[in-house]
Design an enzyme around this catalytic site. Sequence first.
Site, mmCIF file in Angstrom:
data_model
loop_
_atom_site.group_PDB
_atom_site.id
_atom_site.type_symbol
_atom_site.label_atom_id
_atom_site.label_comp_id
_atom_site.label_asym_id
_atom_site.label_seq_id
_atom_site.Cartn_x
_atom_site.Cartn_y
_atom_site.Cartn_z
ATOM 1 C CG HIS A 65 -1.163 1.631 -3.310
ATOM 2 N ND1 HIS A 65 -2.410 1.440 -2.766
ATOM 3 C CD2 HIS A 65 -0.832 0.457 -3.910
ATOM 4 C CE1 HIS A 65 -2.822 0.198 -3.027
ATOM 5 N NE2 HIS A 65 -1.879 -0.408 -3.710
ATOM 6 C CG ASP A 107 -2.292 0.639 0.857
ATOM 7 O OD1 ASP A 107 -2.254 1.822 0.522
ATOM 8 O OD2 ASP A 107 -3.362 0.004 0.947
#
Length: 437
Positions: free
Chosen positions: A279, A256
């Site tokens: 991310h 993430d």
Amino acid sequence: MKFLAIGALLLSTVSALATEHIIKGAQIIPASDKAGLKKIGAHGHHKHHDRRTVTIRSSKSDTDDISDDFLWGIKAANHGGRLLLQKGKTYVIGKKLDLSFLDDIEVQLEGEVKFTDDIDYWQANHFYYSFQRSITFWVWGGQDIKIFGKGTLNGNGQEWYNAFAGMEILDPDNVFYRPVLFVTDNATRVSVEGITQLNSPCWTNFFVRTKDVSFDDVYINSFSTNASALPKNTDGFDSFNVDGLRVTNTRVDVGDDCFAPKPNTTNIFVQNLWCNNTHGVSMGSIGQYPGVEDIIEHAWIENVTLVNGQNGVRLKAWAGPDVGFGRINNITYKDVRVENTDSPIVLDQCYFNIDAATCAEYPSSVNFTNINFENIYGTSSGKNGKVVADLTCSPNSVCTDIHLSDIDITSPAGGPPIVTCDGIDGDVGVECQSSSA
Ligand SMILES: *[C@@H]1O[C@H](CO)[C@@H](O)[C@H](O)[C@H]1NC(C)=O
Ligand SMILES: *[C@@H]1O[C@H](CO)[C@@H](O)[C@H](O)[C@H]1NC(C)=O
Ligand SMILES: *[C@@H]1O[C@H](CO)[C@@H](O)[C@H](O)[C@H]1NC(C)=O
Ligand SMILES: *[C@@H]1O[C@H](CO)[C@@H](O)[C@H](O)[C@H]1NC(C)=O
Ligand SMILES: *[C@@H]1O[C@H](CO)[C@@H](O)[C@H](O)[C@H]1NC(C)=O
Ligand SMILES: *[C@@H]1O[C@H](CO)[C@@H](O)[C@H](O)[C@H]1NC(C)=O
Ligand SMILES: *[C@@H]1O[C@H](CO)[C@@H](O)[C@H](O)[C@H]1NC(C)=O
């Protein structure tokens, strides 16, 4: 040996610890006992002077909970001392710990601190933050807190990954909360150096109401041994109401966000950061909650490498009906290398998942000003074709002084790379076209 150590201690610090009762398996060695400190691996650190040093018993098994000893050790080391968690030893924490009272303490982590994976216990016993409904095993607060060493903070996340498989944190009906591995709250001057943070059940670090927190030479990694239950939401760094956030020489390999300051984070400095499978390095999202002002301001992000990720560098603020307001101002991303990254550069003032018409009807009230992208280079994954940068401002909202320079990103889709710009007034410094062109 223990009697000698205690004897020396009593001679040197009688007044400070006269009432201290030494628990079973623990030891306190005064700063003056160099040989004693050396013997336990606490002497002669290049950055940290010798201090009164406390050791506690370690765990005999994965279920041997030493949290009472740990809390005792923290209290004994508080006010000028050090808690040493020794190399080759594991310290299992099976109870929630309130460490909000710290004042001048070092924790030398050479071994492993490992949390139990008793999901039922932690779901009933934790500290709770309403911001994105976060929970944690423990809270660190107070001032002058230093954690250093070559050891590991192990969130023992596998059971959490297995149990959370198929669920979504943003699902409003979700009540399966997972603990954040390291949380500071109401803390001033926190530094973390050298350690590994492994398999957090949820976010790895969350700083709340904290001033001056720095991480240096830390390795953050979350992985699953179960292909049908990958780690989720295991962000490297998140923050909320933080002034002074520094991350240097750090590697993050999680599924993430690598680094993502959240509402009210100011004076951010990042240098030499490596992110794999993430991310990206994002400012925000902010401006989510109606009537609430959120600010992210004064960030310098330099020398970042982003490999195998969804995003490279990103700024995001909410638009649409019923959202908040604020600003993202004075942000520089400089010397960023991307490799196999889906969206290397993203500026999104129409977050989250709203179409152009809705964003035009309800533009964002989060101003974007003085945003610089300098020397961003490498290769995209090609997932977005030739588009390597995607800049979307809300029509009619403040989105000014957005500058790109030395952008050299190629796409495996071939051809000249494309930068898209929507809703931006003024020259951004590179050629760009509307995403609807
Ligand atoms: C924050 O910590 C200070 C001491 O460092 C304490 O006096 C204060 O009550 C704490 N504030 C909150 C909201 O916990
Ligand atoms: C892997 O995760 C799935 C999904 O939660 C679960 O059904 C399965 O039992 C897990 N496998 C192992 C070996 O734990
Ligand atoms: C940039 O960061 C990488 C680690 O990601 C490091 O190896 C390299 O030395 C840094 N470059 C400079 C110029 O500091
Ligand atoms: C980065 O992640 C990939 C998986 O996407 C993995 O194969 C690779 O070993 C990682 N790189 C490093 C240096 O850890
Ligand atoms: C951010 O700071 C502003 C101004 O100090 C304050 O009004 C707002 O409530 C803070 N936002 C959050 C989410 O705490
Ligand atoms: C912008 O942020 C930097 C820190 O990255 C700071 O040194 C500088 O003073 C800020 N500029 C303004 C105009 O506030
Ligand atoms: C956003 O910009 C508008 C127009 O310049 C200004 O009035 C407002 O104060 C700004 N908001 C914030 C939170 O800085």
